[in-house]
Motif scaffolding. Structure first.
Motif, PDB file in Angstrom:
ATOM      1  N   LEU A  17       0.520  -3.937  14.233  1.00 25.04           N
ATOM      2  CA  LEU A  17       0.825  -4.003  12.803  1.00 25.04           C
ATOM      3  C   LEU A  17       1.935  -5.007  12.521  1.00 25.04           C
ATOM      4  O   LEU A  17       1.887  -5.741  11.537  1.00 25.04           O
ATOM      5  CB  LEU A  17       1.235  -2.617  12.293  1.00 25.04           C
ATOM      6  N   ALA A  20       0.665  -8.582  12.995  1.00 25.34           N
ATOM      7  CA  ALA A  20      -0.312  -9.005  11.988  1.00 25.34           C
ATOM      8  C   ALA A  20       0.344  -9.649  10.772  1.00 25.34           C
ATOM      9  O   ALA A  20      -0.322 -10.402  10.046  1.00 25.34           O
ATOM     10  CB  ALA A  20      -1.146  -7.807  11.541  1.00 25.34           C
ATOM     11  N   VAL A  32      -2.122  -3.961   3.270  1.00 27.20           N
ATOM     12  CA  VAL A  32      -1.762  -3.237   4.497  1.00 27.20           C
ATOM     13  C   VAL A  32      -0.452  -2.468   4.297  1.00 27.20           C
ATOM     14  O   VAL A  32      -0.285  -1.369   4.837  1.00 27.20           O
ATOM     15  CB  VAL A  32      -1.680  -4.199   5.698  1.00 27.20           C
ATOM     16  N   MET A  36      -0.175   1.514   4.867  1.00 27.75           N
ATOM     17  CA  MET A  36       0.808   2.190   5.724  1.00 27.75           C
ATOM     18  C   MET A  36       1.528   3.296   4.965  1.00 27.75           C
ATOM     19  O   MET A  36       1.795   4.370   5.516  1.00 27.75           O
ATOM     20  CB  MET A  36       1.798   1.171   6.295  1.00 27.75           C
ATOM     21  N   TYR A 160       6.356  -5.348   3.198  1.00 24.16           N
ATOM     22  CA  TYR A 160       5.583  -5.019   4.389  1.00 24.16           C
ATOM     23  C   TYR A 160       6.490  -4.437   5.469  1.00 24.16           C
ATOM     24  O   TYR A 160       6.149  -3.426   6.102  1.00 24.16           O
ATOM     25  CB  TYR A 160       4.891  -6.283   4.905  1.00 24.16           C
ATOM     26  N   PHE A 164       6.344  -0.812   7.044  1.00 26.39           N
ATOM     27  CA  PHE A 164       6.161  -0.690   8.490  1.00 26.39           C
ATOM     28  C   PHE A 164       7.237   0.201   9.106  1.00 26.39           C
ATOM     29  O   PHE A 164       6.940   1.054   9.959  1.00 26.39           O
ATOM     30  CB  PHE A 164       6.194  -2.067   9.155  1.00 26.39           C
ATOM     31  N   LEU A 261      -3.981   6.952   9.824  1.00 30.33           N
ATOM     32  CA  LEU A 261      -3.917   5.495   9.660  1.00 30.33           C
ATOM     33  C   LEU A 261      -5.312   4.897   9.671  1.00 30.33           C
ATOM     34  O   LEU A 261      -5.664   4.089   8.797  1.00 30.33           O
ATOM     35  CB  LEU A 261      -3.074   4.860  10.764  1.00 30.33           C
ATOM     36  N   LEU A 265      -7.044   3.105   6.441  1.00 31.36           N
ATOM     37  CA  LEU A 265      -7.441   1.699   6.561  1.00 31.36           C
ATOM     38  C   LEU A 265      -8.914   1.517   6.222  1.00 31.36           C
ATOM     39  O   LEU A 265      -9.285   0.652   5.401  1.00 31.36           O
ATOM     40  CB  LEU A 265      -7.166   1.217   7.988  1.00 31.36           C
TER      41      LEU A 265
END
Length: 313
Positions: A17, A20, A32, A36, A160, A164, A261, A265
């Motif tokens: 992750l 990415a 994304v 998360m 992000y 994360f 997750l 996704l």
């Protein structure tokens, strides 16, 4: 050996992750990050449902508690982003404790209905106090208010990275929880409550604790959603947001740490791509879920664990 395999698998997912980020377009960075945050919400649901056997339709209330604690804290009480991110899980945990004290006097379908009623009452409360909550119109948080340590959280990369960080902490805590003695008790309670009671465990206490932990996760996700995406609205407190984490968990695998997750996704992008192709996207989503129930009733990771990967937590 099994614990080491599981630990390194989860570290590999976190590393993927993080790696990415520079490879994704701005559109997918935002997506994304949102996945998360929603996965953290689904992780909390999984603690209650997947590990403890509590089928709840009231988790939108806990998510909304964190959402509004953060959003109204920033917009109306001058709370900073750091304070808002702390207020969210506290609010989610407190509301979950209050609901649990009453709802856990029931079980099974009755518990599901009672939690749904609490969530609907919360949704109607949001609509009733429109002067403060702005109802369906919602609260849009100013960019200036969404700063953390001088970093603008409305930017793609900071958003992000914070999503994360939240997900990484939630994942590792979740992994430690299900591997702990209390995690084993939750699973025992799910599998055979009567036998667990004979061994000296109080089902009410165990379930209430699991529900509070679940509420903390949901509140943390709600607060992060408000701060990172700058919007707080009644639609995020609707029954749909009680059903979504259930679908994520069922799709990814109930009672698996990485299931939320994977489910979030796949479901997010399934809806995203299907809705861009046809207005009947709900039919496609429904068809996929029917196929899943028929061929992988324990979800993707649950089925893989059953068919060989026994070490998956």
């Amino acid at each position: 050996m099994r614990d080491m395999k599981a630990f390194f698998l989860h570290l590999a997912v976190l590393a993927a992750l993080l790696a990415a980020l520079p490879l994704l377009s701005a559109y997918h960075v935002t997506n994304v990050a949102k996945i998360m945050v929603l996965a953290v919400y689904a992780m909390g649901y999984n603690i209650a449902f997947g590990y403890t056997g509590l089928l709840s339709l009231g988790h939108a209330l806990f998510f909304a508690a964190g959402l509004y604690a953060a959003g109204m804290g920033i917009s109306q009480f001058g709370l900073g982003s750091a304070g808002a991110l702390v207020a969210g899980p506290v609010a989610g945990g407190l509301i979950a404790a209050a609901v649990g004290l009453l709802a856990l006097r029931t079980a099974g379908v009755a518990f599901m209905i009672v939690t749904l009623m609490f969530a609907q009452a919360g949704y109607l409360t949001v609509l009733y106090f429109v002067r403060y909550t702005r109802g369906d119109e919602g609260i849009v948080l100013d960019r200036a208010a969404r700063m953390l340590g001088g970093v603008d959280l409305s930017g793609d990369t900071p958003r992000y990275l914070l999503a994360f960080a939240l997900f990484a902490v939630a994942l590792l805590v979740n992994l430690a929880l299900v591997r702990s003695p209390f995690g084993r008790v939750m699973i025992a309670m799910r599998e055979n409550e009567a036998r667990s009671r004979m061994l000296g465990y109080n089902p009410y206490t165990v379930k209430l604790t699991a529900l509070v932990v679940s509420g903390v996760y949901a509140g943390a996700a709600g607060a992060a959603y408000a701060v990172l995406f700058g919007y707080v609205g009644a639609s995020l407190a609707s029954v749909q947001y009680s059903i979504l984490p259930l679908l994520y968990v069922l799709l990814g695998g109930a009672g698996t740490v990485l299931g939320p997750l994977l489910g979030a996704l796949l479901m997010f992008y399934l809806i995203d791509y299907a809705s861009s192709a046809t207005s009947a996207y709900q039919f496609i989503v429904g068809a996929v879920l029917v196929v899943l129930v028929l061929f992988a009733p324990k979800g993707i990771l649950g089925t893989l664990r059953e068919r060989g990967l026994r070490w998956l937590p």
